[in-house]
Design an enzyme around this catalytic site. Structure first.
Site, PDB file in Angstrom:
ATOM      1  N   GLU A 129       0.808  -1.225   0.000  1.00  0.00           N
ATOM      2  CA  GLU A 129       0.000   0.000   0.000  1.00  0.00           C
ATOM      3  C   GLU A 129       0.844   1.280   0.000  1.00  0.00           C
ATOM      4  OE1 GLU A 129      -2.981  -0.477   3.091  1.00  0.00           O
ATOM      5  OE2 GLU A 129      -3.955  -2.077   1.966  1.00  0.00           O
ATOM      6  N   GLU A 159      -5.368  -8.218  -0.841  1.00  0.00           N
ATOM      7  CA  GLU A 159      -6.107  -8.004   0.409  1.00  0.00           C
ATOM      8  C   GLU A 159      -7.542  -7.643   0.051  1.00  0.00           C
ATOM      9  OE1 GLU A 159      -4.715  -5.281   3.388  1.00  0.00           O
ATOM     10  OE2 GLU A 159      -2.616  -5.867   3.127  1.00  0.00           O
TER      11      GLU A 159
END
Length: 504
Positions: free
Chosen positions: A193, A307
Protein backbone atom coordinates in the site's frame (compact mmCIF):
# COMPACT_ATOMS: atom_id res chain seq x y z
CA UNK A 1 -11.43 -30.73 9.62
CA UNK A 2 -12.50 -31.18 6.01
CA UNK A 3 -16.02 -32.55 5.74
CA UNK A 4 -16.83 -35.54 3.55
CA UNK A 5 -18.88 -34.46 0.56
CA UNK A 6 -21.69 -36.55 -0.86
CA UNK A 7 -22.20 -37.31 -4.54
CA UNK A 8 -25.12 -36.48 -6.80
CA UNK A 9 -26.08 -38.04 -10.09
CA UNK A 10 -27.21 -35.50 -12.68
CA UNK A 11 -28.57 -36.50 -16.06
CA UNK A 12 -27.01 -34.67 -18.96
CA UNK A 13 -23.57 -33.18 -19.31
CA UNK A 14 -24.51 -29.63 -18.36
CA UNK A 15 -27.15 -27.77 -16.37
CA UNK A 16 -28.40 -24.24 -15.99
CA UNK A 17 -30.38 -22.56 -13.26
CA UNK A 18 -32.95 -19.88 -13.84
CA UNK A 19 -35.03 -18.22 -11.17
CA UNK A 20 -38.61 -17.23 -11.69
CA UNK A 21 -41.14 -15.82 -9.27
CA UNK A 22 -43.67 -18.59 -8.93
CA UNK A 23 -45.29 -20.20 -5.91
CA UNK A 24 -48.25 -22.56 -5.57
CA UNK A 25 -51.49 -20.58 -5.48
CA UNK A 26 -49.76 -17.20 -5.96
CA UNK A 27 -49.85 -15.43 -9.33
CA UNK A 28 -46.48 -14.43 -10.79
CA UNK A 29 -47.07 -10.69 -10.30
CA UNK A 30 -47.98 -11.17 -6.63
CA UNK A 31 -45.03 -13.21 -5.39
CA UNK A 32 -42.65 -11.56 -2.96
CA UNK A 33 -38.96 -11.18 -3.85
CA UNK A 34 -38.38 -13.07 -0.62
CA UNK A 35 -40.01 -16.18 -2.08
CA UNK A 36 -38.07 -17.57 -5.04
CA UNK A 37 -38.25 -20.78 -7.05
CA UNK A 38 -34.94 -22.08 -8.38
CA UNK A 39 -35.39 -24.07 -11.58
CA UNK A 40 -32.57 -26.43 -12.54
CA UNK A 41 -32.57 -27.25 -16.24
CA UNK A 42 -30.06 -29.87 -17.39
CA UNK A 43 -29.69 -28.55 -20.97
CA UNK A 44 -27.87 -25.24 -20.80
CA UNK A 45 -24.09 -24.58 -20.78
CA UNK A 46 -21.78 -23.91 -17.86
CA UNK A 47 -18.71 -21.71 -17.39
CA UNK A 48 -15.49 -22.34 -15.50
CA UNK A 49 -15.70 -21.40 -11.84
CA UNK A 50 -12.22 -21.55 -10.26
CA UNK A 51 -12.17 -21.08 -6.49
CA UNK A 52 -10.10 -17.90 -6.61
CA UNK A 53 -11.39 -16.81 -3.18
CA UNK A 54 -9.69 -19.64 -1.28
CA UNK A 55 -6.24 -19.87 -2.90
CA UNK A 56 -4.48 -17.36 -0.65
CA UNK A 57 -4.93 -15.70 2.74
CA UNK A 58 -3.33 -12.75 4.45
CA UNK A 59 -2.08 -12.84 8.00
CA UNK A 60 -0.42 -10.90 10.77
CA UNK A 61 3.22 -9.90 10.33
CA UNK A 62 6.01 -12.36 9.54
CA UNK A 63 7.38 -12.99 13.03
CA UNK A 64 3.99 -14.28 14.23
CA UNK A 65 4.42 -17.30 11.96
CA UNK A 66 6.82 -18.72 14.56
CA UNK A 67 4.02 -19.11 17.14
CA UNK A 68 2.19 -22.35 17.81
CA UNK A 69 -1.16 -20.52 17.83
CA UNK A 70 -0.48 -19.11 14.36
CA UNK A 71 0.50 -22.50 12.96
CA UNK A 72 -2.47 -24.22 14.59
CA UNK A 73 -4.85 -21.73 12.99
CA UNK A 74 -3.05 -22.08 9.66
CA UNK A 75 -3.51 -25.84 9.72
CA UNK A 76 -7.16 -25.42 10.62
CA UNK A 77 -7.93 -23.00 7.76
CA UNK A 78 -5.80 -24.97 5.31
CA UNK A 79 -7.82 -28.05 6.26
CA UNK A 80 -11.14 -26.52 5.19
CA UNK A 81 -9.96 -24.63 2.11
CA UNK A 82 -6.79 -26.32 0.85
CA UNK A 83 -5.28 -22.85 0.27
CA UNK A 84 -1.87 -22.57 -1.38
CA UNK A 85 -0.31 -19.21 -0.40
CA UNK A 86 0.05 -16.98 2.65
CA UNK A 87 0.97 -13.29 2.57
CA UNK A 88 2.16 -11.12 5.44
CA UNK A 89 4.00 -7.88 6.14
CA UNK A 90 7.38 -7.38 7.69
CA UNK A 91 9.80 -10.06 6.50
CA UNK A 92 12.51 -7.35 6.65
CA UNK A 93 11.39 -5.77 9.93
CA UNK A 94 14.16 -5.49 12.49
CA UNK A 95 12.55 -8.13 14.73
CA UNK A 96 13.21 -10.72 11.99
CA UNK A 97 16.88 -9.73 12.10
CA UNK A 98 17.72 -9.98 8.40
CA UNK A 99 19.78 -6.77 8.06
CA UNK A 100 22.35 -6.24 10.80
CA UNK A 101 25.24 -3.94 9.77
CA UNK A 102 28.45 -4.07 11.79
CA UNK A 103 29.91 -1.14 13.73
CA UNK A 104 31.44 0.24 10.52
CA UNK A 105 28.10 0.07 8.70
CA UNK A 106 29.10 -2.90 6.56
CA UNK A 107 26.02 -4.99 5.73
CA UNK A 108 25.55 -8.36 7.40
CA UNK A 109 22.65 -10.68 6.62
CA UNK A 110 21.02 -13.17 8.95
CA UNK A 111 18.32 -15.42 7.50
CA UNK A 112 17.76 -17.63 10.55
CA UNK A 113 14.22 -16.42 11.31
CA UNK A 114 13.37 -16.18 7.60
CA UNK A 115 14.21 -19.86 7.28
CA UNK A 116 12.14 -20.82 10.32
CA UNK A 117 9.18 -18.78 9.08
CA UNK A 118 9.19 -20.17 5.55
CA UNK A 119 10.07 -23.71 6.67
CA UNK A 120 7.01 -23.64 8.93
CA UNK A 121 4.72 -22.61 6.08
CA UNK A 122 6.07 -25.18 3.66
CA UNK A 123 5.88 -27.99 6.21
CA UNK A 124 2.13 -27.27 6.41
CA UNK A 125 1.61 -27.34 2.66
CA UNK A 126 1.48 -23.56 2.16
CA UNK A 127 3.86 -21.47 0.04
CA UNK A 128 4.99 -17.92 0.82
CA UNK A 129 3.52 -15.08 -1.17
CA UNK A 130 6.50 -12.88 -0.41
CA UNK A 131 5.62 -9.29 0.38
CA UNK A 132 8.86 -7.28 0.19
CA UNK A 133 8.44 -5.12 3.30
CA UNK A 134 9.23 -3.17 5.45
CA UNK A 135 12.51 -1.24 5.54
CA UNK A 136 15.16 -2.18 8.10
CA UNK A 137 15.77 0.89 10.25
CA UNK A 138 19.47 0.96 9.41
CA UNK A 139 18.54 1.33 5.72
CA UNK A 140 15.61 3.75 6.13
CA UNK A 141 15.94 7.16 4.50
CA UNK A 142 13.05 8.46 6.65
CA UNK A 143 13.21 6.49 9.93
CA UNK A 144 9.77 7.52 11.15
CA UNK A 145 7.85 4.41 12.23
CA UNK A 146 4.31 3.63 11.16
CA UNK A 147 1.77 3.90 14.02
CA UNK A 148 1.10 0.15 14.07
CA UNK A 149 1.84 -1.36 17.47
CA UNK A 150 4.94 -3.14 16.16
CA UNK A 151 6.31 0.06 14.52
CA UNK A 152 7.44 -0.89 11.00
CA UNK A 153 9.37 1.58 8.86
CA UNK A 154 7.48 2.61 5.68
CA UNK A 155 10.54 4.28 4.19
CA UNK A 156 12.46 4.17 0.93
CA UNK A 157 16.07 3.05 1.30
CA UNK A 158 18.67 5.71 1.93
CA UNK A 159 21.04 3.72 -0.28
CA UNK A 160 19.31 2.01 -3.23
CA UNK A 161 22.45 0.04 -4.05
CA UNK A 162 22.59 -1.51 -0.58
CA UNK A 163 18.89 -2.29 -0.83
CA UNK A 164 19.49 -4.01 -4.16
CA UNK A 165 22.34 -5.98 -2.57
CA UNK A 166 19.99 -7.08 0.21
CA UNK A 167 17.38 -8.17 -2.36
CA UNK A 168 20.00 -10.14 -4.27
CA UNK A 169 21.31 -11.85 -1.14
CA UNK A 170 17.77 -12.66 0.05
CA UNK A 171 16.78 -14.13 -3.32
CA UNK A 172 19.98 -16.18 -3.66
CA UNK A 173 19.49 -17.53 -0.16
CA UNK A 174 15.93 -18.68 -0.96
CA UNK A 175 17.05 -20.47 -4.11
CA UNK A 176 20.01 -22.05 -2.33
CA UNK A 177 17.77 -23.29 0.49
CA UNK A 178 14.57 -24.25 -1.33
CA UNK A 179 15.77 -24.76 -4.88
CA UNK A 180 14.88 -22.83 -8.02
CA UNK A 181 12.08 -25.21 -8.98
CA UNK A 182 10.26 -24.54 -5.68
CA UNK A 183 11.01 -20.83 -5.38
CA UNK A 184 9.82 -20.16 -8.93
CA UNK A 185 6.35 -21.22 -7.77
CA UNK A 186 6.27 -18.37 -5.26
CA UNK A 187 5.25 -14.74 -5.86
CA UNK A 188 7.27 -11.65 -4.93
CA UNK A 189 5.17 -8.54 -4.36
CA UNK A 190 7.02 -5.26 -3.89
CA UNK A 191 5.82 -3.48 -0.73
CA UNK A 192 2.40 -2.86 0.77
CA UNK A 193 0.00 0.00 0.00
CA UNK A 194 2.53 2.64 -1.07
CA UNK A 195 -0.28 5.05 -2.00
CA UNK A 196 -1.20 5.59 1.67
CA UNK A 197 0.76 5.78 4.93
CA UNK A 198 2.80 2.61 4.36
CA UNK A 199 5.21 4.58 2.15
CA UNK A 200 6.74 7.92 3.10
CA UNK A 201 8.70 8.61 -0.05
CA UNK A 202 7.75 11.85 -1.82
CA UNK A 203 6.22 12.11 -4.29
CA UNK A 204 4.69 8.78 -3.42
CA UNK A 205 4.03 7.35 -6.85
CA UNK A 206 7.31 8.37 -8.49
CA UNK A 207 9.48 7.21 -5.59
CA UNK A 208 7.62 3.91 -5.32
CA UNK A 209 7.90 3.18 -9.03
CA UNK A 210 11.65 3.83 -8.94
CA UNK A 211 11.92 1.61 -5.85
CA UNK A 212 9.90 -1.08 -7.57
CA UNK A 213 12.24 -1.16 -10.54
CA UNK A 214 15.36 -1.47 -8.35
CA UNK A 215 13.76 -4.24 -6.31
CA UNK A 216 12.28 -6.21 -9.21
CA UNK A 217 15.51 -6.00 -11.21
CA UNK A 218 17.55 -7.27 -8.27
CA UNK A 219 15.23 -10.25 -7.76
CA UNK A 220 15.00 -11.15 -11.44
CA UNK A 221 18.76 -10.79 -11.92
CA UNK A 222 19.21 -13.75 -9.58
CA UNK A 223 16.55 -15.81 -11.39
CA UNK A 224 14.69 -14.42 -14.43
CA UNK A 225 11.87 -16.94 -13.89
CA UNK A 226 10.80 -15.61 -10.48
CA UNK A 227 7.36 -13.97 -10.46
CA UNK A 228 7.49 -10.34 -9.32
CA UNK A 229 4.81 -7.65 -9.33
CA UNK A 230 3.01 -4.73 -7.70
CA UNK A 231 1.93 -2.03 -7.00
CA UNK A 232 0.16 -3.62 -3.98
CA UNK A 233 -1.88 -0.46 -3.53
CA UNK A 234 -4.82 0.26 -1.28
CA UNK A 235 -8.14 1.30 -2.82
CA UNK A 236 -7.52 -0.33 -6.24
CA UNK A 237 -5.17 2.52 -7.12
CA UNK A 238 -2.27 3.04 -9.56
CA UNK A 239 -2.77 -0.14 -11.60
CA UNK A 240 -3.03 1.61 -14.97
CA UNK A 241 -0.09 3.90 -14.18
CA UNK A 242 1.96 0.98 -12.89
CA UNK A 243 1.54 -0.96 -16.12
CA UNK A 244 2.44 2.11 -18.18
CA UNK A 245 5.55 2.72 -16.07
CA UNK A 246 6.75 -0.87 -16.35
CA UNK A 247 6.15 -1.00 -20.10
CA UNK A 248 8.03 2.27 -20.69
CA UNK A 249 10.87 1.73 -18.21
CA UNK A 250 11.43 -1.96 -18.86
CA UNK A 251 10.82 -2.88 -15.23
CA UNK A 252 9.81 -6.55 -15.08
CA UNK A 253 6.32 -7.47 -13.88
CA UNK A 254 4.48 -10.77 -13.94
CA UNK A 255 1.25 -9.71 -12.21
CA UNK A 256 -0.52 -6.64 -10.91
CA UNK A 257 -1.83 -6.50 -7.37
CA UNK A 258 -4.05 -4.22 -5.34
CA UNK A 259 -6.35 -4.17 -2.29
CA UNK A 260 -9.97 -3.25 -1.65
CA UNK A 261 -12.33 -3.35 1.34
CA UNK A 262 -16.10 -3.16 1.49
CA UNK A 263 -16.26 0.07 3.48
CA UNK A 264 -13.89 2.15 1.32
CA UNK A 265 -14.75 5.77 0.52
CA UNK A 266 -15.85 5.74 -3.14
CA UNK A 267 -14.00 9.04 -3.66
CA UNK A 268 -10.72 7.21 -3.01
CA UNK A 269 -11.60 4.28 -5.26
CA UNK A 270 -13.65 5.76 -8.11
CA UNK A 271 -13.11 9.50 -7.75
CA UNK A 272 -16.79 10.08 -7.10
CA UNK A 273 -18.90 10.53 -3.98
CA UNK A 274 -21.70 8.35 -5.32
CA UNK A 275 -22.33 5.78 -2.57
CA UNK A 276 -21.41 2.16 -3.21
CA UNK A 277 -23.02 -0.49 -0.97
CA UNK A 278 -20.68 -2.57 1.15
CA UNK A 279 -21.82 -5.74 -0.58
CA UNK A 280 -20.79 -4.37 -4.02
CA UNK A 281 -17.69 -2.26 -3.28
CA UNK A 282 -15.07 -5.00 -3.67
CA UNK A 283 -16.52 -6.36 -6.91
CA UNK A 284 -16.98 -2.94 -8.49
CA UNK A 285 -13.37 -2.02 -7.67
CA UNK A 286 -12.12 -5.34 -9.02
CA UNK A 287 -14.09 -4.77 -12.20
CA UNK A 288 -12.52 -1.33 -12.53
CA UNK A 289 -9.05 -2.88 -12.29
CA UNK A 290 -10.06 -5.65 -14.71
CA UNK A 291 -11.13 -3.06 -17.28
CA UNK A 292 -7.95 -1.02 -16.77
CA UNK A 293 -5.82 -4.09 -17.40
CA UNK A 294 -7.89 -5.16 -20.41
CA UNK A 295 -7.37 -1.72 -21.95
CA UNK A 296 -3.65 -1.60 -21.22
CA UNK A 297 -0.55 -2.68 -23.15
CA UNK A 298 -0.52 -5.86 -21.01
CA UNK A 299 -4.16 -7.04 -21.26
CA UNK A 300 -3.42 -10.63 -20.19
CA UNK A 301 -1.38 -9.86 -17.07
CA UNK A 302 -2.81 -11.71 -14.03
CA UNK A 303 -4.76 -9.60 -11.52
CA UNK A 304 -4.20 -10.54 -7.88
CA UNK A 305 -6.32 -8.98 -5.13
CA UNK A 306 -3.84 -9.43 -2.31
CA UNK A 307 -6.11 -8.00 0.41
CA UNK A 308 -9.89 -7.83 0.67
CA UNK A 309 -12.55 -7.99 3.36
CA UNK A 310 -15.91 -6.44 4.16
CA UNK A 311 -14.19 -3.81 6.32
CA UNK A 312 -10.75 -2.42 7.08
CA UNK A 313 -11.96 -1.42 10.56
CA UNK A 314 -12.39 -3.56 13.67
CA UNK A 315 -16.18 -4.00 13.59
CA UNK A 316 -17.48 -6.98 15.60
CA UNK A 317 -20.91 -6.67 13.98
CA UNK A 318 -19.18 -7.33 10.63
CA UNK A 319 -16.18 -9.65 10.85
CA UNK A 320 -17.21 -11.58 13.98
CA UNK A 321 -20.82 -12.09 12.93
CA UNK A 322 -22.91 -14.24 10.61
CA UNK A 323 -23.08 -11.23 8.27
CA UNK A 324 -19.85 -12.48 6.70
CA UNK A 325 -21.51 -15.57 5.19
CA UNK A 326 -23.82 -13.72 2.78
CA UNK A 327 -21.20 -11.03 2.19
CA UNK A 328 -18.62 -13.60 1.13
CA UNK A 329 -21.00 -15.55 -1.08
CA UNK A 330 -22.23 -12.39 -2.78
CA UNK A 331 -18.67 -11.20 -3.33
CA UNK A 332 -17.64 -14.55 -4.81
CA UNK A 333 -20.55 -14.38 -7.25
CA UNK A 334 -19.82 -10.79 -8.29
CA UNK A 335 -16.03 -11.20 -8.67
CA UNK A 336 -16.28 -14.36 -10.75
CA UNK A 337 -14.12 -14.08 -13.87
CA UNK A 338 -12.46 -10.79 -12.91
CA UNK A 339 -9.30 -11.90 -11.09
CA UNK A 340 -6.83 -14.77 -10.87
CA UNK A 341 -6.61 -14.89 -7.08
CA UNK A 342 -8.07 -13.11 -4.05
CA UNK A 343 -6.50 -13.03 -0.60
CA UNK A 344 -8.92 -12.65 2.30
CA UNK A 345 -7.47 -10.49 5.06
CA UNK A 346 -6.86 -12.43 7.27
CA UNK A 347 -6.92 -16.12 8.18
CA UNK A 348 -6.34 -15.67 11.95
CA UNK A 349 -6.65 -13.21 14.81
CA UNK A 350 -3.08 -14.02 15.83
CA UNK A 351 -2.59 -10.42 14.82
CA UNK A 352 -1.12 -7.35 16.51
CA UNK A 353 -1.49 -4.25 14.38
CA UNK A 354 -3.44 -2.55 17.17
CA UNK A 355 -1.54 -4.33 19.94
CA UNK A 356 -2.00 -7.57 21.83
CA UNK A 357 -5.52 -8.95 21.40
CA UNK A 358 -7.59 -8.21 24.51
CA UNK A 359 -10.61 -10.49 23.99
CA UNK A 360 -11.81 -13.15 21.55
CA UNK A 361 -14.44 -11.10 19.71
CA UNK A 362 -13.33 -7.54 19.05
CA UNK A 363 -13.84 -7.25 15.29
CA UNK A 364 -10.55 -8.79 14.21
CA UNK A 365 -10.10 -9.64 10.55
CA UNK A 366 -9.36 -13.32 11.05
CA UNK A 367 -11.46 -16.38 10.32
CA UNK A 368 -10.32 -17.78 13.66
CA UNK A 369 -10.72 -15.75 16.84
CA UNK A 370 -8.15 -15.67 19.62
CA UNK A 371 -7.76 -19.04 21.40
CA UNK A 372 -8.54 -20.96 18.18
CA UNK A 373 -12.30 -20.27 18.12
CA UNK A 374 -13.75 -20.45 14.57
CA UNK A 375 -15.93 -17.51 13.54
CA UNK A 376 -18.96 -17.62 11.22
CA UNK A 377 -16.66 -16.49 8.38
CA UNK A 378 -14.60 -19.64 8.95
CA UNK A 379 -17.73 -21.74 8.65
CA UNK A 380 -18.76 -19.83 5.52
CA UNK A 381 -15.42 -20.66 3.87
CA UNK A 382 -15.88 -24.26 5.00
CA UNK A 383 -19.27 -24.52 3.30
CA UNK A 384 -18.36 -22.55 0.18
CA UNK A 385 -15.40 -24.84 -0.40
CA UNK A 386 -17.97 -27.48 -1.41
CA UNK A 387 -19.11 -25.50 -4.46
CA UNK A 388 -18.31 -27.03 -7.84
CA UNK A 389 -15.82 -25.78 -10.41
CA UNK A 390 -18.46 -25.04 -13.05
CA UNK A 391 -21.04 -22.25 -12.73
CA UNK A 392 -24.56 -22.19 -14.11
CA UNK A 393 -26.01 -18.91 -15.27
CA UNK A 394 -28.92 -17.49 -13.28
CA UNK A 395 -30.42 -14.02 -12.79
CA UNK A 396 -30.70 -14.05 -9.01
CA UNK A 397 -28.67 -11.76 -6.76
CA UNK A 398 -28.61 -14.26 -3.91
CA UNK A 399 -28.04 -17.66 -5.53
CA UNK A 400 -24.92 -19.37 -6.85
CA UNK A 401 -25.44 -22.67 -8.66
CA UNK A 402 -22.45 -24.82 -9.49
CA UNK A 403 -21.59 -28.29 -10.69
CA UNK A 404 -18.73 -30.52 -9.63
CA UNK A 405 -16.80 -32.70 -12.04
CA UNK A 406 -18.77 -35.66 -10.75
CA UNK A 407 -22.00 -33.99 -11.88
CA UNK A 408 -23.08 -33.01 -8.38
CA UNK A 409 -25.17 -29.85 -8.29
CA UNK A 410 -24.27 -27.57 -5.37
CA UNK A 411 -26.02 -24.28 -4.61
CA UNK A 412 -25.16 -21.42 -2.32
CA UNK A 413 -28.18 -19.41 -1.15
CA UNK A 414 -28.03 -16.37 1.09
CA UNK A 415 -30.13 -13.70 2.74
CA UNK A 416 -28.02 -10.55 2.76
CA UNK A 417 -28.76 -7.98 5.46
CA UNK A 418 -26.47 -5.21 6.65
CA UNK A 419 -25.47 -5.17 10.34
CA UNK A 420 -28.34 -3.71 12.31
CA UNK A 421 -30.87 -4.43 9.56
CA UNK A 422 -33.46 -6.92 10.85
CA UNK A 423 -34.54 -7.85 7.33
CA UNK A 424 -37.04 -10.59 6.54
CA UNK A 425 -36.85 -14.33 6.08
CA UNK A 426 -36.36 -15.64 2.53
CA UNK A 427 -37.89 -18.80 1.13
CA UNK A 428 -36.28 -20.73 -1.73
CA UNK A 429 -37.96 -23.59 -3.59
CA UNK A 430 -36.34 -26.11 -5.92
CA UNK A 431 -37.78 -27.05 -9.33
CA UNK A 432 -35.58 -29.75 -10.90
CA UNK A 433 -35.78 -30.57 -14.62
CA UNK A 434 -33.82 -33.41 -16.19
CA UNK A 435 -32.22 -34.23 -12.84
CA UNK A 436 -32.61 -37.57 -11.09
CA UNK A 437 -32.90 -36.44 -7.50
CA UNK A 438 -35.48 -36.92 -4.78
CA UNK A 439 -33.81 -34.99 -1.98
CA UNK A 440 -31.27 -32.35 -1.08
CA UNK A 441 -28.83 -31.92 1.80
CA UNK A 442 -28.35 -28.54 3.46
CA UNK A 443 -26.01 -26.88 5.93
CA UNK A 444 -26.51 -23.36 7.27
CA UNK A 445 -24.43 -20.64 8.87
CA UNK A 446 -26.37 -17.85 10.58
CA UNK A 447 -26.55 -16.18 13.98
CA UNK A 448 -27.78 -19.43 15.57
CA UNK A 449 -25.70 -21.92 13.58
CA UNK A 450 -21.92 -21.88 13.22
CA UNK A 451 -21.47 -18.88 15.52
CA UNK A 452 -19.97 -18.78 19.01
CA UNK A 453 -20.85 -15.14 19.66
CA UNK A 454 -24.14 -15.84 21.47
CA UNK A 455 -22.44 -18.39 23.72
CA UNK A 456 -19.71 -15.86 24.49
CA UNK A 457 -22.33 -13.20 25.25
CA UNK A 458 -24.10 -15.64 27.59
CA UNK A 459 -20.83 -16.25 29.44
CA UNK A 460 -20.60 -12.54 30.19
CA UNK A 461 -18.09 -11.89 27.39
CA UNK A 462 -14.97 -13.05 29.25
CA UNK A 463 -11.81 -11.37 27.99
CA UNK A 464 -9.75 -14.41 29.01
CA UNK A 465 -12.01 -17.45 28.80
CA UNK A 466 -11.01 -20.56 30.71
CA UNK A 467 -10.07 -23.74 28.92
CA UNK A 468 -13.53 -25.12 29.67
CA UNK A 469 -15.14 -21.98 28.23
CA UNK A 470 -12.92 -22.16 25.15
CA UNK A 471 -14.04 -25.75 24.56
CA UNK A 472 -17.66 -24.65 24.92
CA UNK A 473 -17.15 -21.79 22.44
CA UNK A 474 -15.48 -24.05 19.89
CA UNK A 475 -18.39 -26.47 20.24
CA UNK A 476 -20.87 -23.62 19.78
CA UNK A 477 -19.09 -22.58 16.58
CA UNK A 478 -19.66 -25.91 14.89
CA UNK A 479 -22.22 -26.45 12.17
CA UNK A 480 -24.61 -29.37 12.21
CA UNK A 481 -24.11 -32.30 9.82
CA UNK A 482 -26.03 -32.02 6.54
CA UNK A 483 -29.80 -32.32 6.98
CA UNK A 484 -31.69 -34.18 4.24
CA UNK A 485 -35.02 -32.94 2.84
CA UNK A 486 -37.33 -33.86 0.01
CA UNK A 487 -36.80 -31.62 -3.01
CA UNK A 488 -40.32 -30.29 -2.50
CA UNK A 489 -39.43 -28.90 0.93
CA UNK A 490 -38.84 -25.12 0.92
CA UNK A 491 -35.54 -23.68 2.19
CA UNK A 492 -36.00 -20.88 4.71
CA UNK A 493 -33.16 -18.50 5.50
CA UNK A 494 -33.15 -15.86 8.20
CA UNK A 495 -31.41 -12.52 7.58
CA UNK A 496 -27.61 -12.94 7.42
CA UNK A 497 -28.05 -16.63 6.71
CA UNK A 498 -25.97 -18.65 4.23
CA UNK A 499 -26.93 -22.14 3.08
CA UNK A 500 -25.04 -24.58 0.90
CA UNK A 501 -27.36 -27.14 -0.69
CA UNK A 502 -26.28 -30.38 -2.35
CA UNK A 503 -28.89 -32.00 -4.61
CA UNK A 504 -28.90 -35.81 -4.38
Amino acid sequence: MRRVSTAVTVLGAVAVVSIFLESPGIPLRAQSANDQTIAVDAKAPTTDFPHVWEQMFGSGRAILALRDSYRNDLRSVQGITGFHFIRFHGIFDDEVGVYDPDSDGKPRYNFSYVDQIYDGLLSNGVRPFVEISFMPRALAANPMPHPFWYKPYPSPPKDPDRWADLMSAFTRHLIDRYGAEETEKWYFEVWNEPNIDFWNGEPKKDTYFAFYKVTANAIRKVDPRLKVGGPATAQAAWVKDFIEYCMKSGAPFDFVSTHIYGNEDPVNVFGTATPVPRKDMVARAVRKVHEEVAGSAAPKIPILITEYNATYSTQPEVTDSAFMGPWLANNIAECDGLTSMMSYWAFSDVFEEQGVVRKPFYGGYGLVAERGIPKPAYRAFELLHDLGDKRMANPSNDVLVTKRRSGTIVLALWNYAEPGDRGAQKVFRLDLKGVVAKSYEIQVVDAAHGSAVRAWNAMGEPASPTQAQISELVKASQIAPPARHAVSDPIRLDPQGLAVVTIR
